[in-house]
Design an enzyme around this catalytic site. Structure first.
Site: not given
Ligand code: PAF
Length: 282
Positions: A30, A34, A37, A186, A189
């Site tokens: 989303m 950071h 990811h 991490m 938020r």
């Molecule tokens: O973990 C997340 O960031 C979200 O829940 C996802 C998997 C991208 C779905 O919107």
């Protein structure tokens, strides 16, 4: 690097790559990216020829409008970060209309009860929203592999169930939690925490680590009570739930059974910021 905003343009590009025999790894996000990811992106790059990162703040998985509105969005910063680890990355950043075409609502899923526990209990409809967007992303991208962080361990179990029940042709991979120096998991938020909350955030993980030690000799109920007590005494964090559950079924562990794997799960408020974390207990 290439950024796509429409399904059609992304599909056309991926079709060409697939026809050349390239494997595709998808990292759904989303945004507000950071290091957590980036570890998923690196894993995807190590196992696939092509990495697609979707950046989409999915409205149907939020039960709280304010949380949705306050969710940090910065496509430029995210793009910079992604290209620093995978220069030829493919980014899919659609608008809400592109995904939901006039009907911003979730489909309804049966995840064998996983959806009603913990996060599902406190965030009504959350996993229907997650199931809806992840299934759509799988249909659009048709990845060979998809990568999710274990910070959202319940989400990972839900997505594995989604794939199994709908026989989706994708391999789902869970990746370990990345932590800040003090142990705080991490999360996008974390940016919304005050300096003091962020500095003290390691308390959450330290408490989980001690809970793990205690679980060696004490019952799940005793460990839960101990954790609850620690948070009652903490001035910055309010415990929403602490659960010790079977790592596969996520059923509450009232009695320990040999050969079963258990995990502790926690949701905590720091002011109006909701943080989650979890730890393997054995
Ligand atoms: O973990 C997340 O960031 C979200 O829940 C996802 C998997 C991208 C779905 O919107």
């Amino acid at each position: 690097m290439a950024v796509f905003h429409t399904k059609e343009s992304l599909r056309a590009e991926l079709l060409q790559l697939r026809n050349k025999g390239r494997t595709i790894g998808l990292v759904p996000t989303m945004g507000a990216l950071h290091k957590g990811h980036l570890s998923l992106v690196k894993e995807a790059a190590a196992q696939n020829n092509v990495v697609v990162v979707s950046i989409f703040v999915n409205p149907t998985q939020f039960d709280n409008k304010e949380d949705l509105n306050k969710y940090p969005r910065d496509l430029e910063a995210d793009t910079k970060l992604l290209t620093s680890v995978v220069p030829d990355i493919i980014i899919f950043a659609p608008e809400v209309e592109e995904i939901y075409t006039g009907d911003v609502s979730s489909a309804s899923f049966d995840f064998d009860g996983l959806e009603f526990r913990m996060e599902g209990r406190y965030r009504k409809g959350h996993f229907d929203g997650v199931g809806t967007i992840v299934k759509r992303l799988f249909e659009i991208v048709a990845p060979h592999n998809a990568y999710f962080g274990e910070k959202d361990y319940q989400q990972l179990q839900v997505i594995k169930t989604l794939v199994k029940k709908h026989q989706l042709p994708v391999q789902v991979h869970g990746c370990p939690i990345e932590r800040e120096e003090n142990g705080l998991a991490m999360s996008s938020r974390n940016e919304r925490l005050t300096k003091e909350q962020r500095k003290e955030g390691g308390f959450i993980y330290r408490t989980l680590q001690t809970a793990k030690e205690k679980f060696g000799t004490e019952s799940a109920t005793e460990v839960r009570e101990w954790v609850t007590e620690q948070f009652k005494r903490h001035p910055l964090f309010e415990l929403e739930y602490m659960e010790i559950a079977d790592a596969d079924t996520l059923q509450t562990a009232d009695v320990k059974t040999n050969n079963r794997k258990y995990r502790a799960f926690i949701a905590v408020y720091a002011g109006d910021v909701r943080l989650i974390d979890n730890i393997a207990l054995n």
